[in-house]
Design a protein around this motif. Structure first.
Motif, PDB file in Angstrom:
ATOM      1  N   ARG A  79       4.269  -7.997 -13.832  1.00  0.00           N
ATOM      2  CA  ARG A  79       5.735  -7.914 -13.896  1.00  0.00           C
ATOM      3  C   ARG A  79       6.256  -6.481 -13.749  1.00  0.00           C
ATOM      4  NH1 ARG A  79       7.609 -12.971 -15.369  1.00  0.00           N
ATOM      5  NH2 ARG A  79       5.995 -14.340 -16.200  1.00  0.00           N
ATOM      6  N   LYS A  80       5.459  -5.632 -13.121  1.00  0.00           N
ATOM      7  CA  LYS A  80       5.959  -4.309 -12.763  1.00  0.00           C
ATOM      8  C   LYS A  80       6.866  -4.420 -11.546  1.00  0.00           C
ATOM      9  CE  LYS A  80       1.949  -1.759 -14.546  1.00  0.00           C
ATOM     10  NZ  LYS A  80       0.795  -0.880 -14.189  1.00  0.00           N
ATOM     11  N   ILE A  81       6.547  -5.395 -10.691  1.00  0.00           N
ATOM     12  CA  ILE A  81       7.391  -5.729  -9.543  1.00  0.00           C
ATOM     13  C   ILE A  81       7.934  -7.127  -9.774  1.00  0.00           C
ATOM     14  CG2 ILE A  81       7.441  -6.195  -7.062  1.00  0.00           C
ATOM     15  CD1 ILE A  81       5.258  -4.151  -6.678  1.00  0.00           C
ATOM     16  N   PRO A  82       9.263  -7.319  -9.722  1.00  0.00           N
ATOM     17  CA  PRO A  82       9.834  -8.660  -9.929  1.00  0.00           C
ATOM     18  C   PRO A  82       9.310  -9.666  -8.900  1.00  0.00           C
ATOM     19  CG  PRO A  82      11.543  -6.974 -10.034  1.00  0.00           C
ATOM     20  CD  PRO A  82      10.307  -6.296  -9.518  1.00  0.00           C
ATOM     21  N   PHE A  83       9.261 -10.919  -9.289  1.00  0.00           N
ATOM     22  CA  PHE A  83       8.751 -11.983  -8.425  1.00  0.00           C
ATOM     23  C   PHE A  83       9.420 -11.967  -7.054  1.00  0.00           C
ATOM     24  CE2 PHE A  83       9.213 -16.272  -6.684  1.00  0.00           C
ATOM     25  CZ  PHE A  83       7.909 -16.724  -6.663  1.00  0.00           C
ATOM     26  N   ASN A  84      10.743 -11.990  -7.021  1.00  0.00           N
ATOM     27  CA  ASN A  84      11.455 -12.057  -5.735  1.00  0.00           C
ATOM     28  C   ASN A  84      11.293 -10.785  -4.926  1.00  0.00           C
ATOM     29  OD1 ASN A  84      12.576 -14.728  -5.740  1.00  0.00           O
ATOM     30  ND2 ASN A  84      13.990 -14.078  -7.336  1.00  0.00           N
ATOM     31  N   ALA A  85      11.120  -9.649  -5.592  1.00  0.00           N
ATOM     32  CA  ALA A  85      10.848  -8.406  -4.870  1.00  0.00           C
ATOM     33  C   ALA A  85       9.476  -8.491  -4.204  1.00  0.00           C
ATOM     34  CB  ALA A  85      10.911  -7.219  -5.824  1.00  0.00           C
ATOM     35  N   GLY A  86       8.521  -9.098  -4.908  1.00  0.00           N
ATOM     36  CA  GLY A  86       7.196  -9.298  -4.339  1.00  0.00           C
ATOM     37  C   GLY A  86       7.242 -10.175  -3.100  1.00  0.00           C
ATOM     38  N   VAL A  87       8.095 -11.190  -3.134  1.00  0.00           N
ATOM     39  CA  VAL A  87       8.251 -12.064  -1.967  1.00  0.00           C
ATOM     40  C   VAL A  87       8.755 -11.268  -0.773  1.00  0.00           C
ATOM     41  CG1 VAL A  87       9.523 -14.029  -1.017  1.00  0.00           C
ATOM     42  CG2 VAL A  87       8.642 -14.141  -3.356  1.00  0.00           C
ATOM     43  N   GLU A  88       9.746 -10.394  -0.994  1.00  0.00           N
ATOM     44  CA  GLU A  88      10.323  -9.608   0.098  1.00  0.00           C
ATOM     45  C   GLU A  88       9.282  -8.683   0.731  1.00  0.00           C
ATOM     46  OE1 GLU A  88      13.471  -9.902   1.373  1.00  0.00           O
ATOM     47  OE2 GLU A  88      13.594 -11.633   0.031  1.00  0.00           O
ATOM     48  N   ILE A  89       8.517  -7.958  -0.085  1.00  0.00           N
ATOM     49  CA  ILE A  89       7.569  -6.992   0.486  1.00  0.00           C
ATOM     50  C   ILE A  89       6.316  -7.679   1.034  1.00  0.00           C
ATOM     51  CG2 ILE A  89       8.378  -5.064  -0.912  1.00  0.00           C
ATOM     52  CD1 ILE A  89       6.101  -5.490  -2.809  1.00  0.00           C
ATOM     53  N   SER A  90       6.169  -8.976   0.786  1.00  0.00           N
ATOM     54  CA  SER A  90       5.024  -9.698   1.344  1.00  0.00           C
ATOM     55  C   SER A  90       5.124  -9.792   2.864  1.00  0.00           C
ATOM     56  CB  SER A  90       4.929 -11.109   0.748  1.00  0.00           C
ATOM     57  OG  SER A  90       5.949 -11.954   1.243  1.00  0.00           O
ATOM     58  N   TYR A  91       6.320  -9.550   3.405  1.00  0.00           N
ATOM     59  CA  TYR A  91       6.519  -9.610   4.856  1.00  0.00           C
ATOM     60  C   TYR A  91       6.076  -8.325   5.546  1.00  0.00           C
ATOM     61  CZ  TYR A  91       9.151 -13.926   4.204  1.00  0.00           C
ATOM     62  OH  TYR A  91       9.519 -15.214   3.885  1.00  0.00           O
ATOM     63  N   LEU A  92       5.749  -7.283   4.783  1.00  0.00           N
ATOM     64  CA  LEU A  92       5.266  -6.044   5.383  1.00  0.00           C
ATOM     65  C   LEU A  92       3.862  -6.245   5.941  1.00  0.00           C
ATOM     66  CD1 LEU A  92       6.275  -3.415   2.647  1.00  0.00           C
ATOM     67  CD2 LEU A  92       7.654  -4.278   4.543  1.00  0.00           C
ATOM     68  N   GLU A  93       3.535  -5.483   6.969  1.00  0.00           N
ATOM     69  CA  GLU A  93       2.177  -5.505   7.494  1.00  0.00           C
ATOM     70  C   GLU A  93       1.223  -4.939   6.431  1.00  0.00           C
ATOM     71  OE1 GLU A  93       1.138  -6.815  10.296  1.00  0.00           O
ATOM     72  OE2 GLU A  93       3.166  -7.400  10.886  1.00  0.00           O
ATOM     73  N   PRO A  94      -0.047  -5.340   6.444  1.00  0.00           N
ATOM     74  CA  PRO A  94      -0.992  -4.836   5.436  1.00  0.00           C
ATOM     75  C   PRO A  94      -1.014  -3.311   5.344  1.00  0.00           C
ATOM     76  CG  PRO A  94      -1.970  -6.652   6.632  1.00  0.00           C
ATOM     77  CD  PRO A  94      -0.674  -6.362   7.316  1.00  0.00           C
ATOM     78  N   GLY A  95      -0.949  -2.626   6.496  1.00  0.00           N
ATOM     79  CA  GLY A  95      -0.943  -1.170   6.485  1.00  0.00           C
ATOM     80  C   GLY A  95       0.293  -0.614   5.801  1.00  0.00           C
ATOM     81  N   GLU A  96       1.435  -1.269   6.004  1.00  0.00           N
ATOM     82  CA  GLU A  96       2.671  -0.839   5.360  1.00  0.00           C
ATOM     83  C   GLU A  96       2.603  -1.089   3.856  1.00  0.00           C
ATOM     84  OE1 GLU A  96       6.053  -1.546   8.793  1.00  0.00           O
ATOM     85  OE2 GLU A  96       5.297  -3.304   7.723  1.00  0.00           O
ATOM     86  N   GLN A  97       1.981  -2.183   3.484  1.00  0.00           N
ATOM     87  CA  GLN A  97       1.826  -2.467   2.055  1.00  0.00           C
ATOM     88  C   GLN A  97       0.934  -1.407   1.392  1.00  0.00           C
ATOM     89  OE1 GLN A  97       0.963  -6.497   0.822  1.00  0.00           O
ATOM     90  NE2 GLN A  97       1.836  -7.360   2.697  1.00  0.00           N
ATOM     91  N   GLU A  98      -0.131  -1.011   2.065  1.00  0.00           N
ATOM     92  CA  GLU A  98      -1.008   0.025   1.527  1.00  0.00           C
ATOM     93  C   GLU A  98      -0.251   1.342   1.383  1.00  0.00           C
ATOM     94  OE1 GLU A  98      -3.860  -0.421   0.344  1.00  0.00           O
ATOM     95  OE2 GLU A  98      -4.650  -2.272   1.217  1.00  0.00           O
ATOM     96  N   LEU A  99       0.619   1.622   2.336  1.00  0.00           N
ATOM     97  CA  LEU A  99       1.440   2.831   2.268  1.00  0.00           C
ATOM     98  C   LEU A  99       2.385   2.765   1.080  1.00  0.00           C
ATOM     99  CD1 LEU A  99       2.062   5.484   3.728  1.00  0.00           C
ATOM    100  CD2 LEU A  99       3.782   4.259   5.086  1.00  0.00           C
ATOM    101  N   LEU A 100       2.965   1.607   0.853  1.00  0.00           N
ATOM    102  CA  LEU A 100       3.848   1.412  -0.294  1.00  0.00           C
ATOM    103  C   LEU A 100       3.088   1.638  -1.599  1.00  0.00           C
ATOM    104  CD1 LEU A 100       6.449   0.508  -1.709  1.00  0.00           C
ATOM    105  CD2 LEU A 100       5.753  -1.875  -1.320  1.00  0.00           C
ATOM    106  N   VAL A 101       1.869   1.117  -1.673  1.00  0.00           N
ATOM    107  CA  VAL A 101       1.042   1.303  -2.875  1.00  0.00           C
ATOM    108  C   VAL A 101       0.799   2.789  -3.124  1.00  0.00           C
ATOM    109  CG1 VAL A 101      -1.247   0.952  -3.867  1.00  0.00           C
ATOM    110  CG2 VAL A 101      -0.105  -0.935  -2.704  1.00  0.00           C
ATOM    111  N   LYS A 102       0.508   3.519  -2.064  1.00  0.00           N
ATOM    112  CA  LYS A 102       0.238   4.951  -2.193  1.00  0.00           C
ATOM    113  C   LYS A 102       1.448   5.697  -2.738  1.00  0.00           C
ATOM    114  CE  LYS A 102      -1.285   8.973   0.484  1.00  0.00           C
ATOM    115  NZ  LYS A 102      -1.681   9.482   1.826  1.00  0.00           N
TER     116      LYS A 102
END
Length: 313
Positions: free
Chosen positions: A203-226
Motif C-alpha cells: 500500500r505504498k502505491i494505491p491500487f488504482n495508481a498501480g493499475v495506471e502504471i501497469s501500462y508502462l513498458e517494463p523498461g519504463e517501470q524499472e526506470l520508475l523504480v529507480k
C-alpha cells in the motif's frame, strides 16, 4: 509449536473408507481416496496464494493434531507416484509441521483448465489476500476459461452451459461479485514488475495508481523504480495518470518522472465522505470498495469529458 515426533505419534487418523465410503483402489479413469506419501505431493504450478506459518496455520496444525485430516487434499496424478495439489496446500504444510509422512488425498483426473479453476475457487474467498494474489488468481482463471471455451470437450464442465456466450471476464466478475472493470483492473496488476507490485501490496502505491502504471513498458517501470528508490517517493493516482500519459506521448524519462513525483501531493490529503450522504445514491449493502469503484469510474468519465472540452473536441 508442538514436538513433531510426539505430535505425529498421538494422531489417530480415521479410516478413509469409513469417512467417505469411497473405493480406495486407484483405478484408471476413476476418482478415489487414498493415503499418499507427502514426498509424492508437489504444489500447483504457479500457485498464486501464499502458504505462511502464521496464526491460522497454527490453528490448522492444532486441528489436524486433534482430529486428523478430516478434509482430504485434492490432487491430480502427474506421473507415477507424483501428484499435483489442486486444493489443500495449507493442509499439506500443516502435516509437514507435524511430521506426518502420509496424508489422505482425493485423486482426481483433471484437465489443466479444470484444475486451475478449482484451485482458484477454493482459495479466492480468503479475507487476507494480497492484491497480487487476487490479481494472478483472476488472470489464471481468466486464461483457463478462455481455453475451455475453445475446447468442445470442456464446454459443459466447470463453467457450464449457463455461461456460453459470456465474456470470460464477465463470468469471473459475476462469480466473484465484482464488476468486469474491477476484474480487469486486478488483472492489469500482473503486468507490473515485482518491485512495483510489492509496493501495491504494501500500500505504498494505491491500487488504482498501480493499475495506471501497469501500462508502462517494463523498461519504463524499472526506470520508475529507480527514481522512486532515489527520491523515496511513490506515485499517487494523479501522478500515476500523468506518468502514463507521458509514456503514451513518448516523453517519459528519468527527469520527467522525477519532476512528476516532486509535484505537491495535494491529492494525498484525506477526503472523507459521510456514508449517510452516499446512501442516497447507493444500496445499503454496497461495500466501501464497490462505492469507491463507482466514484472512480465517474471521475474518470468526467475527466475525459473535461479534457475533450478544453481541447475543443
Amino acid at each position: 509449536m508442538p514436538d513433531k515426533k510426539g505430535s505425529a505419534s498421538k494422531i489417530k487418523m480415521a479410516s478413509v473408507d469409513d469417512l467417505f465410503g469411497i473405493d480406495t483402489a486407484e483405478n484408471e479413469g476413476t476418482e478415489c481416496v487414498k493415503e499418499v506419501e507427502i514426498l509424492e505431493l508437489q504444489p500447483f504450478k504457479n500457485h498464486p496464494f501464499r502458504v505462511m506459518d502464521d496464526e491460522k496455520m497454527r490453528d490448522t496444525v492444532e486441528s489436524i493434531q486433534k482430529y486428523g485430516v478430516l478434509n482430504p487434499i485434492l490432487v491430480r496424478p502427474i506421473k507415477p507416484q507424483v501428484y499435483e495439489i489442486v486444493s489443500g496446500h495449507r493442509r499439506k504444510r500443516a502435516c509437514e509441521i507435524l511430521g506426518l509422512e502420509r496424508v489422505p488425498c482425493i485423486i482426481r483426473n483433471l484437465e489443466d483448465e479444470e484444475a486451475t479453476i478449482i484451485m482458484v475457487d477454493s482459495n479466492i474467498q480468503r479475507d487476507e489476500l494480497l492484491f497480487s494474489e487476487k490479481a494472478f488468481a483472476y488472470r489464471m482463471k481468466l486464461e483457463a476459461i478462455k481455453k475451455q471455451g475453445k475446447r468442445n470437450d470442456l464446454t459443459c464442465g466447470q463453467i457450464g452451459h449457463r455461461n456460453i456466450g459470456k465474456k470470460s471476464v464477465g463470468i469471473i466478475g459475476e462469480e466473484m461479485g465484482e464488476s468486469q472493470k474491477q476484474v480487469q483492473r486486478y488483472v492489469r496488476l500482473t503486468y507490473l514488475v515485482k518491485e512495483l507490485l510489492d509496493c501495491v501490496d504494501n500500500r505504498k502505491i494505491p491500487f488504482n495508481a498501480g493499475v495506471e502504471i501497469s501500462y508502462l513498458e517494463p523498461g519504463e517501470q524499472e526506470l520508475l523504480v529507480k527514481v522512486m528508490e532515489e527520491k523515496l517517493s511513490y506515485p499517487n493516482l494523479a501522478q500515476a495518470v500523468k506518468i502514463k500519459q507521458m509514456s503514451r506521448e513518448g516523453k517519459l524519462d528519468a527527469a520527467v518522472i522525477e519532476a512528476i513525483l516532486g509535484e505537491a501531493r495535494v491529492a494525498d490529503a484525506s477526503v472523507k465522505l459521510q456514508r449517510k450522504k452516499l446512501d442516497h445514491f447507493f444500496p445499503k449493502d454496497c461495500s466501501s470498495e464497490q462505492i469507491e469503484e463507482v466514484i472512480f469510474d465517474l471521475l474518470q468519465k468526467w475527466s475525459l469529458e473535461r479534457d475533450k472540452k478544453y481541447a475543443g473536441v
